[in-house]
Design an enzyme around this catalytic site. Structure first.
Site, PDB file in Angstrom:
ATOM      1  N   TYR A  99      -1.107   5.371  -4.525  1.00  0.00           N
ATOM      2  CA  TYR A  99      -0.092   5.666  -3.507  1.00  0.00           C
ATOM      3  C   TYR A  99       1.047   6.385  -4.216  1.00  0.00           C
ATOM      4  O   TYR A  99       1.942   5.761  -4.776  1.00  0.00           O
ATOM      5  CB  TYR A  99       0.366   4.370  -2.856  1.00  0.00           C
ATOM      6  CG  TYR A  99       1.319   4.539  -1.692  1.00  0.00           C
ATOM      7  CD1 TYR A  99       1.573   5.777  -1.108  1.00  0.00           C
ATOM      8  CD2 TYR A  99       1.985   3.432  -1.170  1.00  0.00           C
ATOM      9  CE1 TYR A  99       2.439   5.922  -0.049  1.00  0.00           C
ATOM     10  CE2 TYR A  99       2.854   3.547  -0.101  1.00  0.00           C
ATOM     11  CZ  TYR A  99       3.080   4.794   0.456  1.00  0.00           C
ATOM     12  OH  TYR A  99       3.950   4.923   1.512  1.00  0.00           O
ATOM     13  N   LYS A 106      -3.207   8.796  -1.930  1.00  0.00           N
ATOM     14  CA  LYS A 106      -2.370   9.097  -0.780  1.00  0.00           C
ATOM     15  C   LYS A 106      -1.166   9.845  -1.321  1.00  0.00           C
ATOM     16  O   LYS A 106      -0.296   9.257  -1.961  1.00  0.00           O
ATOM     17  CB  LYS A 106      -1.957   7.811  -0.061  1.00  0.00           C
ATOM     18  CG  LYS A 106      -0.923   8.029   1.030  1.00  0.00           C
ATOM     19  CD  LYS A 106      -0.516   6.712   1.670  1.00  0.00           C
ATOM     20  CE  LYS A 106       0.658   6.914   2.629  1.00  0.00           C
ATOM     21  NZ  LYS A 106       1.052   5.641   3.280  1.00  0.00           N
TER      22      LYS A 106
END
Length: 297
Positions: A137, A164
């Site tokens: 992330y 992500k």
């Protein structure tokens, strides 16, 4: 179920009761809402889910509820936002017992940052010691992992299966997609530029707009897949004011207000997040009206 992460993966809010306990009934309803629309996956306990504020017990309860309600229909990803390898692994081992399909893990980010080799080793240890597939992330503005390092992790660390990409705006995403790492998928979280992200090759999205208006985001994803650029652009122009209306320091309370306007229950927010003002609510209403989203209250 073979793990296939792609497409529209909304990061759900974490509903709370007035006394700041997880509201698992409200969470079940949100899971069901998204499943009924046909999303391709779900993410819990990320930043949209106030993951940085959750105890390990809260994180486990929320992940377990999502897994049970989803019942294998789509993959479930659980976020971990902690500041040491030890704590990330502690959370990860506990959350893994719920049956989630993958972990979404930020870099450590409080004040001091590791160098590139330590960052790679961090993700290697998390994947190995939790025994879970891991999605990077990459969101922390002052601890942004460079695209070159992300590509190395995806290509060199087994079981790190994707990223992500949120921080660094679309330029970092463009660099990463250009590198085309063979070891994992690239998901966009650049909310105001989801449409061009897909055109550049992003293999899906995990971002807040998907949680607020999943129907528009699913329509846009499908339009891009069939090459209907005009429709995808029209949907971009509907989504953009909604993102502008929810983006801010009190983003998760704004998102919960946006859900409530649609008759959905995002629950209470945790202290000390700033409550939504009347002006912010009116901005949300205006954005919804322009996007033809029905507001119930």
């Amino acid at each position: 179920m073979t793990l296939d992460l792609h497409g529209i993966i909304p990061p759900l809010v974490s509903p709370f009761t007035a006394d700041e306990q997880p509201d698992l009934d409200a969470l079940r309803a949100e899971v069901r809402y998204h499943l009924d629309l046909g999303v391709h996956g779900l993410c819990v306990t990320g930043s949209t889910g106030d993951g940085q504020m959750l105890s390990v017990d809260d994180s486990v309860a929320i992940a377990d509820t999502a897994v049970r309600e989803t019942a294998g229909q789509v993959p479930v990803i659980a976020g971990i936002i902690q500041d040491s390898t030890r704590e990330v692994i502690r959370y990860g081992k506990a959350i893994a017992q719920t049956g989630v399909d993958a972990l979404q893990v930020t870099p450590v980010h409080y004040l001091f940052q590791p160098d590139e080799e330590r960052t790679i080793e961090y993700y290697r240890r998390v994947a190995e010691e939790t025994g879970m597939p891991v999605v990077i992330y990459n969101v922390i503005p002052y601890a942004l992992i460079p695209a070159t390092t992300v590509a190395r992790i995806l290509n060199e660390v087994p079981n790190v299966i994707g990223v992500k990409q949120s921080g660094g705006n679309i330029h970092q995403l463009a660099d990463l997609l250009h590198m085309n790492p063979a070891g994992g998928k690239v998901f966009t979280a650049v909310d105001d530029l989801l449409f061009p992200s897909y055109l550049m090759g992003a293999q899906g999205a995990i971002s807040a707009t998907l949680t607020v208006v999943p129907e528009l985001c699913l329509q846009q994803w499908d339009a891009v897949q069939r090459g209907d650029i005009a429709t995808a652009l029209e949907l971009h122009n509907k989504q953009l004011p909604i993102w502008r209306a929810i983006d801010g320091p009190n983003m998760t309370p704004r998102i919960k207000a946006a859900l409530a306007m649609q008759g959905r229950n995002g629950g209470h927010s945790l202290s000390p997040l700033t409550p939504v003002s009347d002006t912010e609510r009116e901005t949300l209403r205006t954005a919804f009206k322009a996007a033809d989203i029905k507001v119930t209250n």
